[in-house]
Motif scaffolding. Structure first.
Motif, PDB file in Angstrom:
ATOM      1  N   ASN A 125       1.976  36.152  70.203  1.00 20.77           N
ATOM      2  CA  ASN A 125       1.328  37.429  69.903  1.00 20.77           C
ATOM      3  C   ASN A 125      -0.116  37.244  69.449  1.00 20.77           C
ATOM      4  O   ASN A 125      -0.953  38.093  69.696  1.00 20.77           O
ATOM      5  CB  ASN A 125       2.094  38.183  68.826  1.00 20.77           C
ATOM      6  N   ASN A 126      -0.372  36.160  68.741  1.00 17.42           N
ATOM      7  CA  ASN A 126      -1.716  35.903  68.220  1.00 17.42           C
ATOM      8  C   ASN A 126      -1.866  34.398  68.056  1.00 17.42           C
ATOM      9  O   ASN A 126      -0.978  33.753  67.513  1.00 17.42           O
ATOM     10  CB  ASN A 126      -1.901  36.612  66.879  1.00 17.42           C
ATOM     11  N   LEU A 127      -2.982  33.847  68.516  1.00 19.30           N
ATOM     12  CA  LEU A 127      -3.255  32.424  68.343  1.00 19.30           C
ATOM     13  C   LEU A 127      -4.751  32.247  68.148  1.00 19.30           C
ATOM     14  O   LEU A 127      -5.537  32.448  69.061  1.00 19.30           O
ATOM     15  CB  LEU A 127      -2.776  31.622  69.548  1.00 19.30           C
ATOM     16  N   THR A 128      -5.115  31.911  66.901  1.00 20.39           N
ATOM     17  CA  THR A 128      -6.501  31.609  66.582  1.00 20.39           C
ATOM     18  C   THR A 128      -6.547  30.156  66.112  1.00 20.39           C
ATOM     19  O   THR A 128      -5.535  29.461  66.123  1.00 20.39           O
ATOM     20  CB  THR A 128      -7.044  32.529  65.477  1.00 20.39           C
ATOM     21  N   TRP A 129      -7.708  29.714  65.656  1.00 21.73           N
ATOM     22  CA  TRP A 129      -7.821  28.348  65.158  1.00 21.73           C
ATOM     23  C   TRP A 129      -7.070  28.165  63.849  1.00 21.73           C
ATOM     24  O   TRP A 129      -6.729  27.051  63.477  1.00 21.73           O
ATOM     25  CB  TRP A 129      -9.289  27.961  64.981  1.00 21.73           C
ATOM     26  N   GLU A 130      -6.785  29.255  63.135  1.00 18.86           N
ATOM     27  CA  GLU A 130      -6.148  29.159  61.819  1.00 18.86           C
ATOM     28  C   GLU A 130      -4.767  29.800  61.728  1.00 18.86           C
ATOM     29  O   GLU A 130      -3.985  29.447  60.852  1.00 18.86           O
ATOM     30  CB  GLU A 130      -7.059  29.806  60.753  1.00 18.86           C
ATOM     31  N   ARG A 131      -4.445  30.755  62.591  1.00 21.64           N
ATOM     32  CA  ARG A 131      -3.194  31.514  62.497  1.00 21.64           C
ATOM     33  C   ARG A 131      -2.492  31.593  63.852  1.00 21.64           C
ATOM     34  O   ARG A 131      -3.138  31.583  64.896  1.00 21.64           O
ATOM     35  CB  ARG A 131      -3.462  32.948  62.030  1.00 21.64           C
ATOM     36  N   MET A 132      -1.151  31.733  63.773  1.00 22.10           N
ATOM     37  CA  MET A 132      -0.367  31.908  64.982  1.00 22.10           C
ATOM     38  C   MET A 132       0.826  32.807  64.656  1.00 22.10           C
ATOM     39  O   MET A 132       1.506  32.600  63.654  1.00 22.10           O
ATOM     40  CB  MET A 132       0.128  30.556  65.503  1.00 22.10           C
ATOM     41  N   ASN A 133       1.066  33.803  65.500  1.00 20.05           N
ATOM     42  CA  ASN A 133       2.222  34.688  65.386  1.00 20.05           C
ATOM     43  C   ASN A 133       3.062  34.526  66.645  1.00 20.05           C
ATOM     44  O   ASN A 133       2.540  34.645  67.762  1.00 20.05           O
ATOM     45  CB  ASN A 133       1.813  36.151  65.234  1.00 20.05           C
ATOM     46  N   LEU A 134       4.362  34.269  66.447  1.00 21.71           N
ATOM     47  CA  LEU A 134       5.271  34.063  67.564  1.00 21.71           C
ATOM     48  C   LEU A 134       6.421  35.044  67.497  1.00 21.71           C
ATOM     49  O   LEU A 134       6.862  35.434  66.415  1.00 21.71           O
ATOM     50  CB  LEU A 134       5.835  32.638  67.533  1.00 21.71           C
ATOM     51  N   ARG A 135       6.942  35.407  68.661  1.00 21.44           N
ATOM     52  CA  ARG A 135       8.108  36.270  68.796  1.00 21.44           C
ATOM     53  C   ARG A 135       9.099  35.535  69.694  1.00 21.44           C
ATOM     54  O   ARG A 135       8.816  35.267  70.864  1.00 21.44           O
ATOM     55  CB  ARG A 135       7.703  37.591  69.444  1.00 21.44           C
ATOM     56  N   ALA A 136      10.269  35.180  69.140  1.00 19.45           N
ATOM     57  CA  ALA A 136      11.255  34.400  69.885  1.00 19.45           C
ATOM     58  C   ALA A 136      12.518  35.220  70.118  1.00 19.45           C
ATOM     59  O   ALA A 136      13.218  35.568  69.170  1.00 19.45           O
ATOM     60  CB  ALA A 136      11.598  33.132  69.125  1.00 19.45           C
ATOM     61  N   ASN A 137      12.783  35.519  71.364  1.00 16.53           N
ATOM     62  CA  ASN A 137      14.019  36.222  71.718  1.00 16.53           C
ATOM     63  C   ASN A 137      15.150  35.205  71.780  1.00 16.53           C
ATOM     64  O   ASN A 137      15.052  34.206  72.491  1.00 16.53           O
ATOM     65  CB  ASN A 137      13.881  36.920  73.067  1.00 16.53           C
ATOM     66  N   VAL A 138      16.192  35.459  71.020  1.00 16.99           N
ATOM     67  CA  VAL A 138      17.375  34.603  71.016  1.00 16.99           C
ATOM     68  C   VAL A 138      18.592  35.491  71.212  1.00 16.99           C
ATOM     69  O   VAL A 138      18.494  36.724  71.141  1.00 16.99           O
ATOM     70  CB  VAL A 138      17.501  33.788  69.702  1.00 16.99           C
ATOM     71  N   ARG A 139      19.733  34.853  71.443  1.00 18.98           N
ATOM     72  CA  ARG A 139      20.957  35.633  71.594  1.00 18.98           C
ATOM     73  C   ARG A 139      21.204  36.412  70.304  1.00 18.98           C
ATOM     74  O   ARG A 139      21.224  35.856  69.224  1.00 18.98           O
ATOM     75  CB  ARG A 139      22.130  34.706  71.855  1.00 18.98           C
ATOM     76  N   GLY A 140      21.320  37.686  70.416  1.00 16.23           N
ATOM     77  CA  GLY A 140      21.623  38.517  69.254  1.00 16.23           C
ATOM     78  C   GLY A 140      20.425  39.178  68.604  1.00 16.23           C
ATOM     79  O   GLY A 140      20.585  40.014  67.728  1.00 16.23           O
ATOM     80  N   GLY A 141      19.196  38.810  68.995  1.00 18.26           N
ATOM     81  CA  GLY A 141      18.049  39.450  68.364  1.00 18.26           C
ATOM     82  C   GLY A 141      16.734  38.751  68.630  1.00 18.26           C
ATOM     83  O   GLY A 141      16.577  38.025  69.608  1.00 18.26           O
ATOM     84  N   VAL A 142      15.787  38.995  67.714  1.00 18.78           N
ATOM     85  CA  VAL A 142      14.423  38.475  67.865  1.00 18.78           C
ATOM     86  C   VAL A 142      13.955  37.891  66.536  1.00 18.78           C
ATOM     87  O   VAL A 142      14.106  38.526  65.484  1.00 18.78           O
ATOM     88  CB  VAL A 142      13.448  39.598  68.295  1.00 18.78           C
ATOM     89  N   TYR A 143      13.395  36.683  66.587  1.00 18.68           N
ATOM     90  CA  TYR A 143      12.737  36.086  65.426  1.00 18.68           C
ATOM     91  C   TYR A 143      11.247  36.404  65.492  1.00 18.68           C
ATOM     92  O   TYR A 143      10.656  36.400  66.570  1.00 18.68           O
ATOM     93  CB  TYR A 143      12.885  34.561  65.421  1.00 18.68           C
ATOM     94  N   TYR A 144      10.651  36.632  64.334  1.00 19.79           N
ATOM     95  CA  TYR A 144       9.212  36.817  64.209  1.00 19.79           C
ATOM     96  C   TYR A 144       8.704  35.753  63.242  1.00 19.79           C
ATOM     97  O   TYR A 144       9.139  35.699  62.091  1.00 19.79           O
ATOM     98  CB  TYR A 144       8.883  38.218  63.669  1.00 19.79           C
ATOM     99  N   PHE A 145       7.790  34.903  63.707  1.00 17.71           N
ATOM    100  CA  PHE A 145       7.258  33.816  62.894  1.00 17.71           C
ATOM    101  C   PHE A 145       5.762  33.989  62.698  1.00 17.71           C
ATOM    102  O   PHE A 145       5.049  34.368  63.633  1.00 17.71           O
ATOM    103  CB  PHE A 145       7.488  32.461  63.570  1.00 17.71           C
ATOM    104  N   ARG A 146       5.293  33.689  61.499  1.00 20.02           N
ATOM    105  CA  ARG A 146       3.861  33.623  61.211  1.00 20.02           C
ATOM    106  C   ARG A 146       3.592  32.224  60.686  1.00 20.02           C
ATOM    107  O   ARG A 146       4.217  31.784  59.729  1.00 20.02           O
ATOM    108  CB  ARG A 146       3.445  34.691  60.216  1.00 20.02           C
ATOM    109  N   LEU A 147       2.643  31.535  61.332  1.00 20.97           N
ATOM    110  CA  LEU A 147       2.306  30.169  60.967  1.00 20.97           C
ATOM    111  C   LEU A 147       0.833  30.046  60.640  1.00 20.97           C
ATOM    112  O   LEU A 147       0.019  30.840  61.121  1.00 20.97           O
ATOM    113  CB  LEU A 147       2.653  29.203  62.107  1.00 20.97           C
ATOM    114  N   ARG A 148       0.507  29.026  59.851  1.00 20.41           N
ATOM    115  CA  ARG A 148      -0.872  28.750  59.452  1.00 20.41           C
ATOM    116  C   ARG A 148      -1.144  27.267  59.720  1.00 20.41           C
ATOM    117  O   ARG A 148      -0.312  26.405  59.464  1.00 20.41           O
ATOM    118  CB  ARG A 148      -1.044  29.058  57.987  1.00 20.41           C
ATOM    119  N   ARG A 149      -2.342  26.984  60.224  1.00 20.68           N
ATOM    120  CA  ARG A 149      -2.728  25.586  60.487  1.00 20.68           C
ATOM    121  C   ARG A 149      -2.921  24.852  59.163  1.00 20.68           C
ATOM    122  O   ARG A 149      -3.446  25.396  58.203  1.00 20.68           O
ATOM    123  CB  ARG A 149      -4.038  25.519  61.272  1.00 20.68           C
ATOM    124  N   ILE A 150      -2.473  23.593  59.134  1.00 20.85           N
ATOM    125  CA  ILE A 150      -2.680  22.772  57.931  1.00 20.85           C
ATOM    126  C   ILE A 150      -3.526  21.579  58.279  1.00 20.85           C
ATOM    127  O   ILE A 150      -3.751  21.247  59.389  1.00 20.85           O
ATOM    128  CB  ILE A 150      -1.354  22.319  57.287  1.00 20.85           C
TER     129      ILE A 150
END
Length: 150
Positions: A125-150
């Protein structure tokens, strides 16, 4: 003079056309992806539910690292295990109503003793040099992840 102008125009057009290729877009996204990322938040929405359920305790603090050779590692802080894996970035190009709609997907597989333990096909959904937002469809629903570069 006329020949020089045509040559300059043709060269400029070649550069502009090559800058907009799918390979170029993938390379730019991959450049942003390389490195270590830490999970800041995680939520899960079951199929049919209206609201997301907080899943921070399962993922927050875990670290995922993407390498240039398309390998990866997932450091699960809760289980204290580092899972080796691989990844691929995919560009899906669709045309709706005469407009191009490009979407990037991140395909990740992680293994334990050669057996898959985690497999995600995530919409980026979003990928910059510092942040990333992911949406993962799995059996039974959807995961939403927010990550930060370290």
């Amino acid at each position: 003079m006329k020949y020089t102008f045509k040559l300059l125009f043709f060269s400029t057009m070649m550069v502009l056309c090559s800058a907009c290729t799918d390979e170029y877009r993938l390379e730019r996204k991959e450049d942003r992806l390389y490195g270590a990322w830490i999970f800041e938040s995680a939520a899960f929405k079951e199929n049919g539910d209206l609201f997301r359920e907080n899943r921070d305790s399962e993922f927050v603090g875990d670290i995922i690292e993407f390498y240039r050779d398309y390998s990866a590692s997932f450091d699960d802080r809760r289980d204290r295990i580092i899972y080796p894996g691989n990844w691929e970035l995919i560009l899906d190009r669709a045309t709706f109503d005469g407009e191009n709609d490009n979407e990037f997907f991140l395909d990740m597989d992680f293994f334990d003793r050669g057996r898959p333990v985690m497999t995600y096909l995530c919409g980026v959904n979003n990928l910059t040099w510092e942040r990333m937002n992911l949406r993962a469809n799995v059996r039974g629903g959807v995961y939403y992840f927010r990550l930060r570069r370290i």
